[in-house]
Design a protein around this motif. Structure first.
Motif, short mmCIF file in Angstrom:
data_model
loop_
_atom_site.label_atom_id
_atom_site.label_comp_id
_atom_site.label_asym_id
_atom_site.label_seq_id
_atom_site.Cartn_x
_atom_site.Cartn_y
_atom_site.Cartn_z
N TYR A 79 0.87 -1.20 0.03
CA TYR A 79 0.03 0.09 -0.17
C TYR A 79 0.84 1.28 -0.06
CZ TYR A 79 -3.41 3.45 2.08
OH TYR A 79 -4.11 4.41 2.41
N PRO A 81 0.07 4.82 0.69
CA PRO A 81 -1.01 6.03 1.36
C PRO A 81 -0.92 7.39 0.37
CG PRO A 81 0.27 5.12 3.06
CD PRO A 81 1.09 4.93 1.68
N VAL A 86 0.04 11.40 6.64
CA VAL A 86 1.14 11.30 7.51
C VAL A 86 1.82 12.51 8.01
CG1 VAL A 86 1.60 8.94 7.21
CG2 VAL A 86 3.31 10.69 6.45
N ASP A 96 14.85 4.98 7.32
CA ASP A 96 13.80 4.37 8.20
C ASP A 96 12.50 3.79 8.01
OD1 ASP A 96 14.62 3.45 10.71
OD2 ASP A 96 13.77 4.92 11.85
N VAL A 97 11.97 5.03 7.13
CA VAL A 97 10.70 5.04 6.57
C VAL A 97 10.61 3.76 5.64
CG1 VAL A 97 8.70 6.03 5.44
CG2 VAL A 97 9.99 7.34 7.23
N MET A 100 10.13 0.44 6.95
CA MET A 100 8.95 -0.05 7.76
C MET A 100 8.22 -0.89 6.66
SD MET A 100 7.49 3.59 9.32
CE MET A 100 8.41 4.33 10.51
N GLY A 101 8.48 -1.01 5.58
CA GLY A 101 8.00 -2.03 4.57
C GLY A 101 8.37 -3.49 5.04
N ILE A 137 13.12 13.04 6.73
CA ILE A 137 12.19 13.10 6.14
C ILE A 137 11.49 14.48 5.69
CG2 ILE A 137 11.59 10.68 6.30
CD1 ILE A 137 9.09 11.35 8.06
N PHE A 149 7.84 6.61 -0.19
CA PHE A 149 6.42 5.90 0.03
C PHE A 149 6.44 4.73 -0.90
CE2 PHE A 149 2.95 8.17 2.70
CZ PHE A 149 3.65 7.90 3.92
N ARG A 152 9.07 2.16 -0.04
CA ARG A 152 8.47 1.49 1.18
C ARG A 152 7.70 0.13 0.79
NH1 ARG A 152 4.95 4.25 5.98
NH2 ARG A 152 3.70 4.29 4.35
N ALA A 153 6.76 0.59 -0.12
CA ALA A 153 5.85 -0.50 -0.71
C ALA A 153 6.50 -1.60 -1.59
CB ALA A 153 4.64 0.17 -1.60
N ILE B 170 6.15 2.77 14.08
CA ILE B 170 5.38 2.67 12.98
C ILE B 170 4.04 3.00 13.30
CG2 ILE B 170 4.98 0.30 13.07
CD1 ILE B 170 5.07 0.23 9.99
N PHE B 173 4.04 6.84 13.37
CA PHE B 173 4.09 7.58 12.13
C PHE B 173 3.05 7.39 11.12
CE2 PHE B 173 5.89 7.30 7.77
CZ PHE B 173 6.40 8.78 7.57
N TYR B 177 -1.14 2.51 7.50
CA TYR B 177 -0.15 1.50 7.02
C TYR B 177 0.20 0.34 7.85
CZ TYR B 177 3.92 0.13 4.38
OH TYR B 177 4.98 -0.74 3.96
N LEU B 181 -0.30 -3.73 7.41
CA LEU B 181 0.80 -4.82 7.49
C LEU B 181 0.31 -5.93 8.47
CD1 LEU B 181 4.04 -2.77 7.81
CD2 LEU B 181 3.29 -3.84 5.87
#
Ligand SMILES: Nc1ncnc2c1ncn2[C@@H]1O[C@H](COP(=O)(O)OP(=O)(O)OP(=O)(O)O)[C@@H](O)[C@H]1O
Ligand SMILES: [Mg+2]
Lengths: 245, 374
Positions: A79, A81, A86, A96-97, A100-101, A137, A149, A152-153, B170, B173, B177, B181
């Motif tokens: 996804y 977004p 955010v 870091d972002v 998250m993926g 960021i 983003f 990340r996906a 997460i 932030f 999302y 997950l």
């Protein structure tokens, strides 16, 4: 067509309060298409994606990903977004972002390690964000944030990608870079579903399209259904598209 | 006692040591968990929770008749949690905005708590003395068991925070999302909120209902100014919180009769003020300095560019020109000419200037860079 069905939606109705935002949607997305969802502001495009991903609970209807409910198929789905969803002043870096993926496949408690970092860096490379990996960021431009983003996906290595306006606020170069990545995903057999606002580019970028305005107006191959009739039904005005000129 | 005597006494004097340790631990845990509240933009939540805890204290006293802080704080915890989840409920089930929900819960619970306190004070039972310390806090009433409780709770919170660090980050932030997950965001959310409520309840005896949210928010707000990493921010907020606790206690102990809670809040406030002004990245001072410097740099470069344009028409780049021709150019001042000379980009002689090869190269570089960006 003997294609597998990636996403199947039946009788979906969603409301935030009492007024329905999506009304009785039936939608079938075949595997391997690059599909645009088009419709005016407030048509429920973001809501449709959020409902498919289980972020919002629908009032009625059923959604399946490759024949099973989303909760069983999370690993197949990624996804992107809407960028504005955010707070970009959050104290963290681009890398870091993107990392998250990997959290989804890591599961609870386990921390990302070298392997995850490597995957994240590769994916930043793909979107051309490697030089910015350690940037805070908030110091990225809008287009760079968008690419973070996207990276990340990509990290999620999914079969179906849902992207909410990935071209929002990006310049022409970035737009081309992003669409090339999307086309590559399709070539690799992935299904990519994109909320898109620029009607001019629909025939050029996408092979599949869904017209949405609270109700589903039409869905199918761009070459068959991307016409004045459907555009007028969706946007309520007589829309002359560049392709028809 | 002056501050110096305090810092000599604190190692030997049992009471002083207990109070200092208590306020330090409290400051640390509130600072760390306050970071989460600040980043979630839920600054008002702390205020609502602490006020919502008041009726719990009164009810715990009415039911058990106990005065020990353990029992009373348990009551505070229960009513604080009820208040918090009602706020969540109101926001998700009605059209009300969260600040409205916070306001409603804060005033209704606080009003009810005050009502119960006055009721208790009217009772003939002499046992009631001391409940009002929860309003403004009274660090002097901290005993060893209170501090032990603080340390245990802080330890547990730290452990939970480290364990779920990735999940907390997460969720803070990008909650939507996180949900896609496959994480149970409600659980993470409840966990964070629960820790925040715990920290607030822990501080009621020391700082009191009214000022509690300041201890939660001030160290975090100060820490945010110095770093762009979540981990550093949380640690720094903890340190600032602990310092505020110790210094607050030291000041109030050395200036007889100053109430500890407000002094701690003021010290933390000083940290915030200092950070807002002096932090290198986000502080007002350095931003202003950077702004001015950029502006002068830019003017200088514009002048150099103009000169570059002039000398380009000549074969010899170092051919001297009259300073007068610069008069038409806005960015030019005598000062900037001096600065350009100091950089070694031009040479000034009498009423004439000449560009040096170094200056020519600098201007050329800039020119190419500009072309590249376009
Ligand atoms: N959290 C929410 N609470 C209440 N109503 C909402 C919420 N989010 C969206 N809506 C409403 O639902 C409708 C559809 O919103 P949605 O965000 O899905 O539109 P969209 O098609 O994505 O629009 P845009 O092109 O502007 O992004 C809008 O009328 C909007 O006002
Ligand atoms: Mg949208």
């Amino acid at each position: 067509m003997n294609q597998k069905i990636a996403v199947q939606i039946d009788d979906l109705t969603v409301a935030y309060n009492y007024k329905p935002v999506l009304w009785d949607i039936d939608l079938t997305v075949p595997e391997g298409v690059l599909m645009a969802i088009v419709g005016p502001n407030g048509a429920g495009k973001s809501t449709l994606i959020k409902a498919i991903l289980g972020i919002i609970k629908p009032i009625a209807g059923s959604i399946s990903i490759y024949g099973k409910p989303y909760t069983k198929q999370r690993k197949l789905v990624a996804y992107v977004p809407q960028k504005g969803s955010v707070d970009w002043d959050f104290p963290t870096t681009a890398l870091d972002v993107v990392m998250m993926g990997t959290y989804g496949s890591l599961g609870w408690i386990k921390r990302p390690g070298e392997k995850e970092k490597k995957i994240a860096l590769e994916s930043m490379e793909k979107v051309g964000m490697l030089p910015y990996k350690n940037r805070q960021i908030s110091q990225l431009s809008g287009g760079q944030q968008q690419r973070v983003f996207l990276a990340r996906a990509l990290v999620q290595d999914a079969s179906i990608y849902f992207m909410d306006e990935p071209f929002q606020g990006v310049d022409a170069t970035t737009e081309i870079a992003i669409i090339n990545i999307l086309k590559e995903l399709r070539k690799a057999g992935k299904t990519v579903i994109v909320v898109h606002h620029d009607l001019q580019t629909v025939p050029e970028y996408f092979d599949w399209v869904t017209f949405l305005n609270v109700k589903k107006i039409a869905t199918g191959p761009v070459k068959d259904i991307f016409n004045d009739d459907n555009l007028t039904k969706t946007y309520g005005i007589n829309y002359k598209v560049a392709v028809n000129k | 006692m002056n501050i110096q005597e305090y810092f000599e006494l604190v190692w030997t004097d049992y009471t002083l040591r207990t109070i200092t340790l208590g306020t330090a631990v409290l400051g640390a845990i509130c600072g760390m968990l306050g970071s989460f509240a600040v980043l979630r933009k839920e600054s008002l939540l702390g205020d609502a929770i602490s006020h919502a805890a008041l009726p719990g204290i009164a009810i715990a006293f009415l039911i058990t008749g106990a005065k020990d802080s353990g029992t009373l704080l348990l009551g505070a915890l229960v009513s604080g949690l009820i208040g918090t989840f009602w706020i969540r409920g109101i926001t998700s089930k009605t059209h009300l905005k969260s600040d409205t929900a916070l306001g409603i819960i804060l005033s209704v619970f606080f009003g009810f708590g005050m009502l119960l306190l006055t009721f208790i004070q009217k009772q003939p039972n002499a046992n009631q003395a001391g409940l009002d310390k929860y309003l403004f806090g009274q660090a002097a009433t901290l005993v060893e068991s209170d501090v032990n409780l603080m340390i245990i709770v802080t330890g547990i919170s730290l452990f939970v925070m480290l364990l779920f660090w990735k999940e907390f980050k997460i969720l803070l932030f990008d909650a939507d999302y996180t949900k896609t997950l496959g994480f149970n965001t409600k659980f993470i959310d409840v966990l964070i909120t629960f820790l925040i409520v715990l920290a607030i309840v822990l501080g009621l005896q020391t700082v009191g209902v009214v000022l509690m949210s300041a201890i939660l928010l001030a160290p975090a707000a100060a820490a945010r100014q110095w770093t762009n990493s979540l981990g550093t921010m949380v640690v720094l907020a903890g340190i600032i919180g602990a310092f505020s606790g110790v210094f607050g206690t030291a000041i109030s102990a050395s200036q007889n009769n100053l109430s500890t809670g407000p002094v701690i809040v003021l010290v933390a406030g000083a940290f915030v003020l200092f950070s807002f002004i002096f932090s290198p990245k986000r502080g007002i001072l350095f931003r202003e300095i950077r702004f001015r410097k950029n502006r002068t740099d830019l003017k200088l470069m514009k002048t150099l560019q103009f000169m570059y344009g002039v000398v380009q028409d000549h074969e010899n780049i170092s051919h001297p020109h009259a300073i007068r021709i610069l008069n038409n150019f806005q960015g030019y001042t005598r000062g900037s000419l001096k600065k350009l000379e100091n950089e070694g980009w031009i040479a000034v002689e009498g009423q004439q200037w000449a560009m040096t090869p170094k200056g020519y190269k600098r201007a050329q570089e800039m020119y190419n860079k500009k072309a590249e960006n376009e």
